[in-house]
Design an enzyme around this catalytic site. Structure first.
Site, PDB file in Angstrom:
ATOM      1  N   ASP A 205      -6.038  -0.328  -3.804  1.00 55.77           N
ATOM      2  CA  ASP A 205      -7.277  -0.591  -2.994  1.00 55.77           C
ATOM      3  C   ASP A 205      -8.661  -0.339  -3.423  1.00 55.77           C
ATOM      4  OD1 ASP A 205      -5.619  -1.492  -1.081  1.00 55.77           O
ATOM      5  OD2 ASP A 205      -5.581   0.389   0.483  1.00 55.77           O
TER       6      ASP A 205
ATOM      7  N   CYS B 277      -0.883 -13.248   4.587  1.00 50.33           N
ATOM      8  CA  CYS B 277      -1.666 -12.388   4.319  1.00 50.33           C
ATOM      9  C   CYS B 277      -2.485 -12.821   3.122  1.00 50.33           C
ATOM     10  CB  CYS B 277      -1.321 -11.013   4.109  1.00 50.33           C
ATOM     11  SG  CYS B 277      -2.331  -9.802   3.414  1.00 50.33           S
TER      12      CYS B 277
ATOM     13  N   ARG C 144       3.777 -10.104   1.127  1.00 48.55           N
ATOM     14  CA  ARG C 144       4.032  -8.643   1.670  1.00 48.55           C
ATOM     15  C   ARG C 144       4.981  -9.021   2.742  1.00 48.55           C
ATOM     16  NH1 ARG C 144      -1.986  -6.383   3.310  1.00 48.55           N
ATOM     17  NH2 ARG C 144      -1.275  -4.495   2.642  1.00 48.55           N
TER      18      ARG C 144
ATOM     19  N   LYS D 292      -8.405   5.042   7.442  1.00 45.95           N
ATOM     20  CA  LYS D 292      -7.900   4.086   8.160  1.00 45.95           C
ATOM     21  C   LYS D 292      -6.542   4.048   8.174  1.00 45.95           C
ATOM     22  CE  LYS D 292      -7.744  -0.280   6.496  1.00 45.95           C
ATOM     23  NZ  LYS D 292      -6.420  -0.850   6.465  1.00 45.95           N
ATOM     24  N   ASN D 293      -5.993   4.045   6.797  1.00 39.22           N
ATOM     25  CA  ASN D 293      -4.430   3.922   6.529  1.00 39.22           C
ATOM     26  C   ASN D 293      -3.606   4.945   7.286  1.00 39.22           C
ATOM     27  OD1 ASN D 293      -4.922   1.428   5.688  1.00 39.22           O
ATOM     28  ND2 ASN D 293      -4.398   2.068   3.550  1.00 39.22           N
TER      29      ASN D 293
ATOM     30  N   ARG E  12     -13.157  -4.136   9.274  1.00 36.52           N
ATOM     31  CA  ARG E  12     -11.712  -3.567   9.539  1.00 36.52           C
ATOM     32  C   ARG E  12     -11.583  -2.174   8.803  1.00 36.52           C
ATOM     33  NH1 ARG E  12      -7.614  -6.810   6.776  1.00 36.52           N
ATOM     34  NH2 ARG E  12      -6.571  -5.173   7.606  1.00 36.52           N
TER      35      ARG E  12
HETATM   36  C1  UD1 Z   1      -0.286   0.082   2.266  1.00 39.34           C
HETATM   37  C2  UD1 Z   1      -1.690   0.247   2.703  1.00 39.34           C
HETATM   38  C3  UD1 Z   1      -2.618  -0.931   1.880  1.00 39.34           C
HETATM   39  C4  UD1 Z   1      -2.170  -0.618   0.400  1.00 39.34           C
HETATM   40  C5  UD1 Z   1      -0.829  -0.881   0.025  1.00 39.34           C
HETATM   41  C6  UD1 Z   1      -0.355  -0.361  -1.351  1.00 39.34           C
HETATM   42  C7  UD1 Z   1      -1.779   0.502   5.145  1.00 39.34           C
HETATM   43  C8  UD1 Z   1      -2.048   0.411   6.505  1.00 39.34           C
HETATM   44  N1  UD1 Z   1      -1.937  -0.268   4.090  1.00 39.34           N
HETATM   45  O1  UD1 Z   1      -0.046  -1.474   2.705  1.00 39.34           O
HETATM   46  O2  UD1 Z   1      -4.004  -0.605   2.253  1.00 39.34           O
HETATM   47  O3  UD1 Z   1      -2.831  -1.671  -0.302  1.00 39.34           O
HETATM   48  O4  UD1 Z   1      -0.098   0.191   0.995  1.00 39.34           O
HETATM   49  O5  UD1 Z   1      -1.090   0.832  -1.611  1.00 39.34           O
HETATM   50  O6  UD1 Z   1      -1.345   1.709   4.773  1.00 39.34           O
HETATM   51  N2  UD1 Z   1       6.714  -5.082  -0.271  1.00 39.34           N
HETATM   52  C9  UD1 Z   1       8.005  -5.821  -0.372  1.00 39.34           C
HETATM   53  N3  UD1 Z   1       8.843  -5.648   0.811  1.00 39.34           N
HETATM   54  C10 UD1 Z   1       8.609  -4.805   1.771  1.00 39.34           C
HETATM   55  C11 UD1 Z   1       7.581  -3.942   1.743  1.00 39.34           C
HETATM   56  C12 UD1 Z   1       6.558  -4.205   0.918  1.00 39.34           C
HETATM   57  O7  UD1 Z   1       8.234  -6.570  -1.237  1.00 39.34           O
HETATM   58  O8  UD1 Z   1       9.449  -4.552   2.894  1.00 39.34           O
HETATM   59  C13 UD1 Z   1       5.798  -5.247  -1.329  1.00 39.34           C
HETATM   60  C14 UD1 Z   1       4.415  -5.699  -0.925  1.00 39.34           C
HETATM   61  O9  UD1 Z   1       4.702  -7.042  -0.760  1.00 39.34           O
HETATM   62  C15 UD1 Z   1       3.529  -5.285  -1.891  1.00 39.34           C
HETATM   63  C16 UD1 Z   1       4.051  -4.072  -2.183  1.00 39.34           C
HETATM   64  O10 UD1 Z   1       5.553  -3.880  -1.961  1.00 39.34           O
HETATM   65  O11 UD1 Z   1       3.463  -6.183  -3.043  1.00 39.34           O
HETATM   66  C17 UD1 Z   1       3.276  -2.919  -1.788  1.00 39.34           C
HETATM   67  O12 UD1 Z   1       3.411  -2.963  -0.199  1.00 39.34           O
HETATM   68  P1  UD1 Z   1       3.404  -1.672   0.480  1.00 39.34           P
HETATM   69  O13 UD1 Z   1       3.448  -0.511  -0.160  1.00 39.34           O
HETATM   70  O14 UD1 Z   1       4.585  -1.768   1.634  1.00 39.34           O
HETATM   71  O15 UD1 Z   1       1.857  -1.654   1.252  1.00 39.34           O
HETATM   72  P2  UD1 Z   1       1.713  -1.574   2.870  1.00 39.34           P
HETATM   73  O16 UD1 Z   1       2.315  -0.362   3.534  1.00 39.34           O
HETATM   74  O17 UD1 Z   1       1.726  -3.064   3.489  1.00 39.34           O
END
Ligand code: UD1
Length: 422
Positions: free
Chosen positions: A308, A118, A123, A22-23, A400
């Site tokens: 995850d 969320c 996030r 999915k991701n 999902r």
């Molecule tokens: C992706 C995955 C999700 C997984 C996560 C961590 C997808 C669609 N989703 O989510 O299933 O749980 O990686 O492996 O691929 N953060 C910030 N600022 C930002 C971006 C992130 O502070 O601009 C923080 C988030 O709040 C969170 C952490 O960084 O605490 C990890 O987020 P991130 O690695 O960005 O996860 P996603 O890409 O949203």
């Protein structure tokens, strides 16, 4: 609203085919926005999140055709009609923010709604924004939308992420493929889904090095072509189903499974007393005698233990011999499955980002509520190992991320059915 009823049973036996990730698919699909030529993805999973991404791309003017029962996504972004990603779609799924980098790279401007709240934490998008700003983008927040522009196009830059965010890495890598000059992204995320994205972008003509390491270098090119690409195996679906024989006993082969996708997770299974073996077609997981042993888990970016799989691992630890400590370091609010598991007789204490689980001999079936995608499947796993009937409500979360979950589990002998509560 659908519910899933699971009746606890004994050892499981058989095979489960693992779907495309999915991701990975959710970042490969927006990559179509980078090229006027068609991009075709094979081995796509059949999930509601993929439908949401389809809807979003179509709202931007891309053509998306699903074939072979959704397993092939044929996309073309020859003409885009708008660069505005509307709140109504973005709010359904955070990964919608992955259109920002490609739109900015191709059209030099984009308006993307912030995803909003969320269930598993705040996030934010600050890491995406700072990185794109380093590449010359001007981004401001107005009316709940990020208004981004890069007059004259994005420029290559050297940038270090404060945290190895998966989404920020994906957005930057995609944006940099069409930027002027070279981008060096430091502290980049190393997840297999990013490696898969880079493999696809390379087929489209992008010049990228260093995927799977902490430094990714992208040399911008003038244009990208079309390509056909198979989506990598879903390591989270893989890990989830590996836990089914671990929690119930038995022996199950996961078709398409690869150790390199779930290394840290396999180490924990091994320490818990669950055997994992490579076969010609995937991975075979077996637990023969007695209860599993308690093991401690800390979630980390890849190659560490994935956040995850934390909820599902907690379900296993609820039935382990001894006490385990699970530390969640990626998201600040990701233990919502704990109180639901406690309704099934689990002994869990949560303090901040740490959960202490004392294993019990037998969980007991109960009505429980799915609170997010991975939490919902952890309740199903717990239900498989519990005495009596577990009714998991709000299973739309499950759809999902898991295709045909009842069918896949029934095929290995689980007693599970979906009912419509109406
Ligand atoms: C992706 C995955 C999700 C997984 C996560 C961590 C997808 C669609 N989703 O989510 O299933 O749980 O990686 O492996 O691929 N953060 C910030 N600022 C930002 C971006 C992130 O502070 O601009 C923080 C988030 O709040 C969170 C952490 O960084 O605490 C990890 O987020 P991130 O690695 O960005 O996860 P996603 O890409 O949203």
């Amino acid at each position: 609203m659908d519910s899933i009823i699971v009746t606890g049973n004994g050892p499981l036996k058989g095979q489960i085919p693992i779907a495309g990730a999915k991701n990975a698919c959710l970042t490969l699909m927006p990559a179509t926005l980078l090229s006027e030529e068609p991009l075709t993805l094979t081995n796509a999973p059949r999930l509601s999140d993929i439908k949401t991404m389809t809807e979003l791309l179509q709202s931007l003017g891309a053509e998306v055709t699903s074939m072979q029962d959704g397993q092939v996504q044929a996309m073309s972004s020859h003409n885009l009609s708008t660069t505005r990603a509307e709140y109504d779609i973005v709010r359904k799924m955070r990964a919608s923010n992955l259109v920002l980098g490609p739109l900015l790279a191709r059209e030099h401007h984009a308006e993307v709604s912030l995803p909003g709240g969320c269930a598993i934490g705040a996030r934010p998008m600050d890491l995406h924004i700072t990185a794109l700003e380093a590449m010359g983008a001007e981004i401001e927040l107005k009316d709940g939308y990020l208004h981004a522009k890069a007059p004259g196009g994005l420029k290559g830059a050297v940038h270090e992420l404060r945290f190895a965010s998966v989404g920020a890495t994906e957005n930057v890598v995609m944006a940099a493929t069409l930027a002027k000059g070279t981008t060096v992204l430091k502290n980049a995320a190393r997840e297999p889904e990013i490696v898969d994205l880079v493999h696809c972008l390379r087929k489209m003509g992008a010049q990228i090095d260093g995927e799977g390491t902490s430094t990714i270098t992208i040399q911008g090119v003038d244009r990208l072509s079309g390509a056909t690409h198979p989506v990598v195996t879903d390591r989270i679906e893989l890990g989830t189903y590996m836990l089914a024989p671990a929690i119930c006993g038995g022996e199950v082969e996961l078709l398409g499974g690869r150790i390199d996708l779930v290394g840290a997770f396999c180490e924990k299974l091994d320490a818990a007393g669950v055997s994992v073996e490579e076969t010609d077609s995937g991975l075979k997981v077996a637990r023969k005698n007695g209860r599993v042993r308690a093991v401690d888990v800390v979630t980390e970016p890849f190659p560490g233990f994935p956040t995850d799989l934390q909820a599902q691992m907690m379900a296993l630890m609820c039935t382990a011999e001894g006490t385990s400590v699970l530390e969640e370091r990626i998201f600040e609010n990701r233990f919502m499955h704990a109180p639901e598991l406690m309704r099934m007789g689990a002994e869990i204490e949560v303090h901040g980002g740490t959960a202490t689980v004392t294993g019990v001999e037998k969980l007991k079936g109960a009505p429980v509520m799915a609170t997010d995608l991975r939490a919902s499947v952890s309740l199903i796993l717990a239900g498989l190992a519990a005495e009596g009937e577990t009714i998991v409500n709000r299973v739309y979360h499950l759809d999902r991320g898991y295709e045909r979950v009842e069918e896949k589990l029934r095929n290995i002998g689980a007693r599970i059915e979906r009912v419509n509560a109406e």
